[in-house]
Motif scaffolding. Structure first.
Motif, PDB file in Angstrom:
ATOM      1  N   PHE A  51      43.902  38.470  31.844  1.00 55.43           N
ATOM      2  CA  PHE A  51      43.832  38.091  33.255  1.00 55.43           C
ATOM      3  C   PHE A  51      42.378  38.063  33.711  1.00 55.43           C
ATOM      4  N   LEU A  52      42.076  37.076  34.494  1.00 53.48           N
ATOM      5  CA  LEU A  52      40.789  36.971  35.149  1.00 53.48           C
ATOM      6  C   LEU A  52      41.044  37.164  36.638  1.00 53.48           C
ATOM      7  N   ILE A  53      40.511  38.250  37.192  1.00 59.67           N
ATOM      8  CA  ILE A  53      40.807  38.644  38.571  1.00 59.67           C
ATOM      9  C   ILE A  53      39.519  38.548  39.382  1.00 59.67           C
ATOM     10  N   ILE A  54      39.491  37.662  40.358  1.00 57.06           N
ATOM     11  CA  ILE A  54      38.259  37.355  41.079  1.00 57.06           C
ATOM     12  C   ILE A  54      38.461  37.592  42.570  1.00 57.06           C
ATOM     13  N   SER A  55      37.509  38.256  43.177  1.00 52.29           N
ATOM     14  CA  SER A  55      37.578  38.527  44.611  1.00 52.29           C
ATOM     15  C   SER A  55      37.064  37.328  45.417  1.00 52.29           C
ATOM     16  N   ARG A  56      37.661  37.149  46.568  1.00 53.26           N
ATOM     17  CA  ARG A  56      37.154  36.145  47.503  1.00 53.26           C
ATOM     18  C   ARG A  56      36.731  36.804  48.821  1.00 53.26           C
ATOM     19  N   SER A  57      36.577  38.137  48.766  1.00 54.29           N
ATOM     20  CA  SER A  57      36.193  38.888  49.961  1.00 54.29           C
ATOM     21  C   SER A  57      34.747  38.586  50.337  1.00 54.29           C
ATOM     22  N   LYS A  58      34.473  38.574  51.623  1.00 54.92           N
ATOM     23  CA  LYS A  58      33.113  38.345  52.108  1.00 54.92           C
ATOM     24  C   LYS A  58      32.372  39.648  52.358  1.00 54.92           C
ATOM     25  N   LEU A  99      35.220  26.424  31.900  1.00 55.97           N
ATOM     26  CA  LEU A  99      35.878  27.458  31.101  1.00 55.97           C
ATOM     27  C   LEU A  99      37.153  27.930  31.789  1.00 55.97           C
ATOM     28  N   LEU A 100      37.085  28.100  33.095  1.00 54.92           N
ATOM     29  CA  LEU A 100      38.247  28.560  33.859  1.00 54.92           C
ATOM     30  C   LEU A 100      39.393  27.562  33.756  1.00 54.92           C
ATOM     31  N   GLN A 101      39.091  26.293  33.914  1.00 52.76           N
ATOM     32  CA  GLN A 101      40.128  25.260  33.873  1.00 52.76           C
ATOM     33  C   GLN A 101      40.719  25.096  32.480  1.00 52.76           C
ATOM     34  N   SER A 102      39.883  25.284  31.450  1.00 57.67           N
ATOM     35  CA  SER A 102      40.349  25.100  30.076  1.00 57.67           C
ATOM     36  C   SER A 102      41.208  26.259  29.589  1.00 57.67           C
ATOM     37  N   ASN A 103      40.847  27.459  29.961  1.00 62.93           N
ATOM     38  CA  ASN A 103      41.472  28.644  29.365  1.00 62.93           C
ATOM     39  C   ASN A 103      42.426  29.408  30.283  1.00 62.93           C
ATOM     40  N   TYR A 104      42.428  29.072  31.579  1.00 66.37           N
ATOM     41  CA  TYR A 104      43.220  29.864  32.522  1.00 66.37           C
ATOM     42  C   TYR A 104      43.992  28.980  33.487  1.00 66.37           C
ATOM     43  N   GLY A 105      45.095  29.524  33.958  1.00 65.99           N
ATOM     44  CA  GLY A 105      45.864  28.876  35.005  1.00 65.99           C
ATOM     45  C   GLY A 105      46.035  29.820  36.172  1.00 65.99           C
ATOM     46  N   HIS A 106      46.026  29.290  37.367  1.00 63.83           N
ATOM     47  CA  HIS A 106      46.178  30.140  38.548  1.00 63.83           C
ATOM     48  C   HIS A 106      47.571  30.761  38.555  1.00 63.83           C
ATOM     49  N   ASP A 107      47.622  32.091  38.690  1.00 63.63           N
ATOM     50  CA  ASP A 107      48.905  32.798  38.689  1.00 63.63           C
ATOM     51  C   ASP A 107      49.353  33.118  40.104  1.00 63.63           C
ATOM     52  N   THR A 108      48.533  33.889  40.828  1.00 61.45           N
ATOM     53  CA  THR A 108      48.919  34.284  42.188  1.00 61.45           C
ATOM     54  C   THR A 108      47.702  34.780  42.954  1.00 61.45           C
ATOM     55  N   ASP A 109      47.843  34.880  44.249  1.00 59.00           N
ATOM     56  CA  ASP A 109      46.830  35.488  45.111  1.00 59.00           C
ATOM     57  C   ASP A 109      47.412  36.763  45.708  1.00 59.00           C
ATOM     58  N   ILE A 110      46.650  37.833  45.662  1.00 56.87           N
ATOM     59  CA  ILE A 110      47.071  39.104  46.251  1.00 56.87           C
ATOM     60  C   ILE A 110      45.965  39.583  47.170  1.00 56.87           C
ATOM     61  N   GLY A 111      46.179  39.448  48.455  1.00 53.36           N
ATOM     62  CA  GLY A 111      45.161  39.857  49.417  1.00 53.36           C
ATOM     63  C   GLY A 111      43.863  39.107  49.192  1.00 53.36           C
ATOM     64  N   SER A 112      42.804  39.844  48.922  1.00 53.52           N
ATOM     65  CA  SER A 112      41.486  39.238  48.718  1.00 53.52           C
ATOM     66  C   SER A 112      41.228  38.866  47.262  1.00 53.52           C
ATOM     67  N   TRP A 113      42.236  39.046  46.380  1.00 50.20           N
ATOM     68  CA  TRP A 113      42.067  38.765  44.953  1.00 50.20           C
ATOM     69  C   TRP A 113      42.784  37.488  44.529  1.00 50.20           C
ATOM     70  N   ILE A 114      42.121  36.720  43.671  1.00 54.39           N
ATOM     71  CA  ILE A 114      42.721  35.547  43.036  1.00 54.39           C
ATOM     72  C   ILE A 114      42.941  35.908  41.572  1.00 54.39           C
ATOM     73  N   ILE A 115      44.169  35.735  41.068  1.00 55.65           N
ATOM     74  CA  ILE A 115      44.495  36.134  39.701  1.00 55.65           C
ATOM     75  C   ILE A 115      44.796  34.902  38.858  1.00 55.65           C
ATOM     76  N   TYR A 116      44.066  34.806  37.740  1.00 55.89           N
ATOM     77  CA  TYR A 116      44.275  33.730  36.777  1.00 55.89           C
ATOM     78  C   TYR A 116      44.831  34.328  35.495  1.00 55.89           C
ATOM     79  N   ARG A 117      45.803  33.647  34.897  1.00 58.04           N
ATOM     80  CA  ARG A 117      46.422  34.098  33.648  1.00 58.04           C
ATOM     81  C   ARG A 117      45.926  33.225  32.486  1.00 58.04           C
ATOM     82  N   ALA A 118      45.642  33.858  31.349  1.00 57.18           N
ATOM     83  CA  ALA A 118      45.165  33.116  30.182  1.00 57.18           C
ATOM     84  C   ALA A 118      46.241  32.171  29.669  1.00 57.18           C
ATOM     85  N   LYS A 119      45.823  30.966  29.299  1.00 56.44           N
ATOM     86  CA  LYS A 119      46.739  29.993  28.710  1.00 56.44           C
ATOM     87  C   LYS A 119      46.942  30.317  27.230  1.00 56.44           C
ATOM     88  N   HIS A 120      48.136  30.111  26.767  1.00 55.08           N
ATOM     89  CA  HIS A 120      48.437  30.389  25.352  1.00 55.08           C
ATOM     90  C   HIS A 120      48.295  29.115  24.529  1.00 55.08           C
TER      91      HIS A 120
END
Length: 531
Positions: A479-486, A510-531
């Motif tokens: 998982f790639l977990i990225i904040s969008r908080s200011k 790299l993000l587009q090739s290897n990951y897909g957007h899974d969900t947003d939780i509050g200020s976090w954006i979560i990407y799941r690795a593609k198989h």
């Protein structure tokens, strides 16, 4: 002697009452970072700087690692340790101060500093300044142990052992925060002044003690190819080229515009003016056997300058950096308050007034939100009342961020999400230690990748950007977990973390090739690795 012990006991009880609620205060950004680095060191043997990033000396990271190894990976263990340390610091400071001022003025001084610590709340908790000051105070106490021993009763071997201990303690303070070298310099001069015929021996033994600690702190890197260079890049280059420069447009006046610090300084100046005007009348605040020599004045002034000068040099004042300076400022403030109450005609008001003052201030600044949440959790029989105290009834943006973190933690603990390394990029790094998952890169938080000087990204940061991308490609975290908080913009960063990462050449592809957007939780954006 019995009366002195009784007074010390009462101060210890009072200080404990003022500070005990602090054990329930949640971790701030720095605590999260050091807990994460400590956990990675203990459980995955990932060395600071090489496998996890911070730009500070390693002392505090080793402390977190030690507590994790001994008591487990949780907030309450570290907070308990830290609170006990502050209680002992207050007691030691009281013992030192009573040699200069009356017991009541000394007690007021340490209790006011404890109240100020409570006032700092989340942001003062576990910071390096207060923890390192504990070792400085113990060192000062040992210096006076040597000074107050009559020369004919001073056993040379014992004195050398005490000086060695002072050097080791000063060394620990330095590896926690290097600016404590100013305190160490004051202690060195103090040992020279009291050393007499042993002043050269004292100085040599003391310096050897400091160097021994510093050498030991960086010993793990000596046998690693490029290890010391990596330490240099993180501690020296990043600090001088990026961190300090990122805020160097602040003037001294702008830097000092902090409400708490302004209030303390106003009260301090007012107290000093009052004491000067009434310099022949405030004798009631001075104990009969008070120290008043040049040596004692040197220690007091030297310590005060040692905690003020770094603030000016670094051109940063993040609140907690003022904690030790505030502690020193409380001494003349306490003398002035004691003098005022001592001169009142009513004996009852004179005796009870200081107690009522400290009690009122404690009630105002106490961390009631977390304490009441904790007892609410206990009454509801929740599994973890400490965690409940942090996330129940959120009232500030910080509480909301804690709630977001725990929601992401639940996501990572859900079936199908528990395996593999993760990469979390934001201002806070608590998801690593809370989830007990190993990171894919060495960049524990967004700072080294996103913080910029007025001249933009440095060559060091460009190299680190490539290292970051290589880690993602090689490890491919689950998982790639990225904040969008200011949060923290624009003090240190120009953009939120997700936008800062998008500016790194090659990251979006790299993000587009290897990951897909899974969900947003509050200020976090979560990407799941593609198989």
């Amino acid at each position: 002697m019995r009366s002195e012990a009784k007074a010390t006991l009462w101060v210890a009880i009072a200080v404990t009452v003022v500070l005990v609620g602090h054990v329930l205060v949640p971790f701030n950004f720095d605590n999260d970072l050091y807990q994460t680095i400590g956990f990675q060191l203990v459980h995955f043997h990932r060395l600071p700087y090489i496998s996890s990033f911070d730009q500070n000396f390693p002392g505090i990271m080793y402390i977190h690692a030690g507590i994790i190894a001994l008591f487990g990976n949780n907030e309450i263990s570290f907070r308990s340790f830290e609170t006990v340390l502050h209680i002992i610091s207050a007691i030691v400071l009281f013992v030192l101060l009573r040699g200069w001022i009356s017991d009541r003025a000394a007690a007021l001084s340490v209790l006011l500093s404890c109240v100020y610590y409570d006032l700092g709340g989340v942001w003062f908790g576990g910071q390096r300044d207060g923890i390192a000051f504990f070792f400085v105070l113990i060192s000062a106490l040992l210096v006076y142990r040597i000074k107050d021993t009559p020369p004919n009763k001073l056993i040379r071997a014992k004195a050398f052992i005490l000086v060695s201990a002072i050097g080791i303690l000063a060394g620990i303070a330095i590896i926690i925060r290097p600016t404590n070298g100013l305190f160490a310099l004051v202690l060195l001069i103090a040992l020279w002044l009291i050393g007499g015929e042993h002043k050269y021996s004292f100085s040599a033994i003391y310096i050897f003690g400091i160097l021994s600690v510093c050498v030991a702190a960086f010993a793990p890197y000596y046998g690693i190819n490029g290890g010391l260079l990596r330490v240099y890049d993180c501690i020296i280059r990043f600090n001088t080229e990026v961190y300090t420069a990122s805020n160097n447009d602040l003037t001294f006046i702008e830097m000092m515009k902090k409400p708490q610090e302004i209030f303390v300084d106003i009260v301090l100046v007012s107290s000093l003016i009052y004491l000067y005007i009434n310099r022949k009348k405030y004798g009631l605040a001075i104990s009969k056997g008070a120290r008043s020599g040049n040596f004692d004045i040197f220690i007091i002034v030297g310590f005060y300058l040692s905690c003020r000068i770094p603030i000016i040099i670094m051109r940063k004042l993040l609140g907690y950096q003022f904690e030790v300076a505030a502690t020193m400022s409380m001494v003349p403030i306490a003398i002035a308050i004691d003098s005022v109450f001592s001169r009142l005609r009513s004996r009852a008001v004179s005796q009870v007034g200081p107690v009522v003052l400290i009690l009122a201030l404690t009630i105002i600044v106490y961390p009631w939100h977390y304490v009441l949440n904790f007892f609410e959790g206990v009454s509801r029989h929740v599994d973890d009342p400490v965690t409940y105290s942090h996330i129940a009834n959120p009232r500030t943006w910080f509480d909301t961020l804690l709630v977001d973190d725990h929601r992401v933690l639940q996501f990572l603990q859900a079936p199908g999400n528990t395996n593999g390394q993760i990469e979390c990029q934001g201002f806070f790094s608590g998801l690593y230690w809370r989830s007990e998952r190993e990171p894919s890169s060495a960049f524990t938080y967004i700072g080294p990748l996103a913080m910029t000087s007025p001249n933009g990204k440095t060559s060091l940061q460009r190299r680190w950007e490539q290292e970051f991308l290589d880690s993602l490609r090689v490890v491919k975290p689950a998982f790639l977990i990225i904040s969008r908080s200011k949060y923290n913009t624009p003090l240190f960063y120009k953009l939120p973390p997700n936008e800062e990462l998008a500016l790194i050449p090659g990251f979006d592809s790299l993000l587009q090739s290897n990951y897909g957007h899974d969900t947003d939780i509050g200020s976090w954006i979560i990407y799941r690795a593609k198989h």
